[in-house]
Scaffold this active site. Structure first.
Site, PDB file in Angstrom:
ATOM      1  N   GLY A   1      -6.124  -3.735  -3.777  1.00 10.84           N
ATOM      2  CA  GLY A   1      -6.732  -4.253  -2.565  1.00 10.84           C
ATOM      3  C   GLY A   1      -6.005  -5.444  -1.981  1.00 10.84           C
ATOM      4  O   GLY A   1      -5.109  -6.025  -2.601  1.00 10.84           O
TER       5      GLY A   1
ATOM      6  N   GLU B   1     -16.607  -4.098   5.440  1.00  8.57           N
ATOM      7  CA  GLU B   1     -15.739  -2.919   5.493  1.00  8.57           C
ATOM      8  C   GLU B   1     -16.563  -1.693   5.866  1.00  8.57           C
ATOM      9  O   GLU B   1     -17.730  -1.573   5.476  1.00  8.57           O
ATOM     10  CB  GLU B   1     -15.052  -2.701   4.140  1.00  8.57           C
ATOM     11  CG  GLU B   1     -14.095  -3.801   3.741  1.00  8.57           C
ATOM     12  CD  GLU B   1     -12.920  -3.928   4.675  1.00  8.57           C
ATOM     13  OE1 GLU B   1     -12.465  -2.885   5.203  1.00  8.57           O
ATOM     14  OE2 GLU B   1     -12.453  -5.062   4.906  1.00  8.57           O
TER      15      GLU B   1
ATOM     16  N   GLY C   1       0.792  -1.225   0.000  1.00  5.56           N
ATOM     17  CA  GLY C   1       0.000   0.000   0.000  1.00  5.56           C
ATOM     18  C   GLY C   1       0.827   1.279   0.000  1.00  5.56           C
ATOM     19  O   GLY C   1       1.987   1.295   0.419  1.00  5.56           O
TER      20      GLY C   1
ATOM     21  N   TYR D   1      39.276  18.294  10.665  1.00  6.02           N
ATOM     22  CA  TYR D   1      38.729  18.517   9.316  1.00  6.02           C
ATOM     23  C   TYR D   1      39.270  19.825   8.760  1.00  6.02           C
ATOM     24  O   TYR D   1      39.176  20.876   9.392  1.00  6.02           O
ATOM     25  CB  TYR D   1      37.206  18.561   9.411  1.00  6.02           C
ATOM     26  CG  TYR D   1      36.474  18.702   8.092  1.00  6.02           C
ATOM     27  CD1 TYR D   1      36.759  17.876   7.010  1.00  6.02           C
ATOM     28  CD2 TYR D   1      35.470  19.658   7.951  1.00  6.02           C
ATOM     29  CE1 TYR D   1      36.072  18.007   5.812  1.00  6.02           C
ATOM     30  CE2 TYR D   1      34.774  19.785   6.758  1.00  6.02           C
ATOM     31  CZ  TYR D   1      35.076  18.960   5.685  1.00  6.02           C
ATOM     32  OH  TYR D   1      34.387  19.087   4.505  1.00  6.02           O
TER      33      TYR D   1
ATOM     34  N   ARG E   1      -2.516   8.189   4.127  1.00  4.82           N
ATOM     35  CA  ARG E   1      -2.829   8.911   5.362  1.00  4.82           C
ATOM     36  C   ARG E   1      -1.580   9.261   6.169  1.00  4.82           C
ATOM     37  O   ARG E   1      -1.646  10.070   7.103  1.00  4.82           O
ATOM     38  CB  ARG E   1      -3.804   8.093   6.215  1.00  4.82           C
ATOM     39  CG  ARG E   1      -5.242   8.194   5.738  1.00  4.82           C
ATOM     40  CD  ARG E   1      -6.177   7.423   6.657  1.00  4.82           C
ATOM     41  NE  ARG E   1      -6.099   5.989   6.434  1.00  4.82           N
ATOM     42  CZ  ARG E   1      -6.730   5.082   7.177  1.00  4.82           C
ATOM     43  NH1 ARG E   1      -7.462   5.469   8.215  1.00  4.82           N
ATOM     44  NH2 ARG E   1      -6.629   3.801   6.906  1.00  4.82           N
TER      45      ARG E   1
END
Length: 433
Positions: free
Chosen positions: A84, A152, A14, A363, A18
């Site tokens: 699905g 569902e 999926g 450095y 959201r």
């Protein structure tokens, strides 16, 4: 049932819209590892035949999981033609007679929590829990201790929406059930998707035994938003810290402490409030004081902090690291670094004292260089060591000194200071204008 008798399919295809993120949902981290990692890890305790169904950002999912696991099967869902959860099962071919179907967004699942699916005997076993607020979940209709059907939420009637028993999203099927009913799935519904839940209604019509299994929501919590991600993190952290406290680690105010899944403790350890410990860190017989951060490091027989920072690849043994000391990619053995220092790309030997404000200048803007510090060296406050540099044993570096030569010989004092001058009445002259 041994690992060769059960197959596990993890649905991880999926988009997770959201989550409101460009990252695939199953790759969002929980306690330092992607959600999908936690599920595969639990699955490996139960099965040698694990298939992950992927689609969205499939290359990234495969790449990350292969960093952690071998022998995982990946199956690509044709999500354009067969969207699905039912569509995700179209091309999967499990090897074993019992097939457990998990979701890739349930990072709190454990092997123990899945044991009920293995122990229960039925054609189909489906997970359920009862919620005060079932909004967002498919409703499960149960009569005479048997599942009658699943509806569902987007397809449910008003009466069905009042049902508080919901589908937790995990199933165990016999292999024959999958082989018979997955090809029969239809997308004749509001979302034009192929629902795995429709297998339940078809199997029920044929008189198969469909047993509900009540599970703990804390183990089967799905992550569909970043709020869910945060809630699951709290639960995962509690599990990790509880396990380590039960193993003998002392934690002060554990709710304020963050410890990743990959961290290991040995011996008598104390972790004070507000600490963050991440990566492949090993802590042995040590005290990590309040507010300290440790990343991918090894700490043995030492105390660190408060408010210290060990960055990746630090090795600390028999050493005192004080407040506001930062160490990066360095080895310190038998050393005292009390406060306000930066030790980077360095090797520091026993008996050495690092004064306040000491820094290794590792450095130059293009490359990083190493600093070697021997035994029994005294580094005075506010001194700088410009790498590459070697400080041999039994050396004193005077406060405020900048060491730029390649080597300071054994037994020497290094000192570099400008002559102190006093200008009489300068303060008054300066502020009189």
């Amino acid at each position: 049932m041994n690992k060769d008798e059960i197959s596990i399919i993890i649905l991880a295809a999926g988009k997770g819209s959201r989550m409101k993120s460009p990252k695939a949902k199953v790759l969002h981290n929980i306690s330092g590892k992607p959600m999908l990692y936690h599920i595969i890890k639990a699955s490996q305790e139960l099965s040698n035949d694990i298939t992950v169904v992927i689609a969205h950002q499939k290359e990234a999912v495969v790449e990350q999981m292969q960093n952690y696991f071998d022998n995982i099967n990946f199956c690509i869902q044709d999500s354009d033609n067969f969207p699905g959860t039912g569509g995700a099962m179209k091309n999967v071919s499990p090897k074993n007679e019992k097939v457990l179907v998990l979701n890739g967004d349930m990072p709190l699942i454990t092997a123990d929590a899945l044991q009920g699916f293995i122990d229960t005997k039925a054609d189909i076993i489906m997970s359920i829990f009862d919620l005060e607020n079932p909004d967002g979940y498919g409703r499960v209709i149960i009569e005479n201790s048997q599942v009658q059907k699943i509806v569902e939420q987007k397809d449910a009637s008003k009466a069905q929406l009042q049902v508080s028993t919901v589908n937790a999203g995990i199933y165990a099927f016999s292999k024959s059930v999958i082989e018979k009913y997955i090809p029969l799935l239809s997308n004749d519904n509001a979302q034009k998707e192929y629902y795995l839940t429709d297998v339940i209604s078809m199997a029920k019509e044929d008189g198969l035994n469909i047993s509900p299994l009540l599970v703990d929501e804390n183990s089967f919590k799905g992550v569909n938003s970043k709020k869910d991600l945060s809630d699951s993190e709290i639960i995962m952290q509690d599990k990790i810290k509880t396990a380590w406290m039960n193993a003998g680690v002392i934690m002060q105010l554990p709710s304020t402490i963050y410890i990743e899944e990959s961290v290991t403790f040995e011996g008598e350890c104390i972790v004070e409030n507000g600490c963050r410990i991440t990566g492949n860190t090993l802590i042995t017989n040590s005290n990590i004081k309040a507010g300290s951060v440790i990343e991918d490091s090894i700490v043995k027989n030492s105390d660190v902090g408060p408010l210290a920072h060990l960055r990746p690849a630090s090795y600390i043994e028999d050493t005192h690291i004080g407040n506001f000391v930062e160490v990066k990619k360095s080895s310190l053995k038998g050393v005292k670094a009390g406060h306000l220092s930066y030790i980077g790309d360095s090797q520091v030997d026993e008996g050495t004292n690092i004064g306040a404000g000491v820094i290794t200048c590792n450095y130059d803007g293009k490359n990083k260089y190493k600093t070697i510090i021997g035994k029994n060296v005294f580094l005075g406050s506010d001194s700088q060591l410009v790498a590459p540099v070697t400080i041999e044993d039994d050396v004193m570096i005077a406060a405020g000194t900048t060491v730029t030569s390649g080597k300071v010989e054994k037994g020497s004092l290094a000192i570099s200071r400008t002559k102190l001058r006093f200008i009489k009445d300068f303060y008054y002259k300066f502020f009189s204008n």
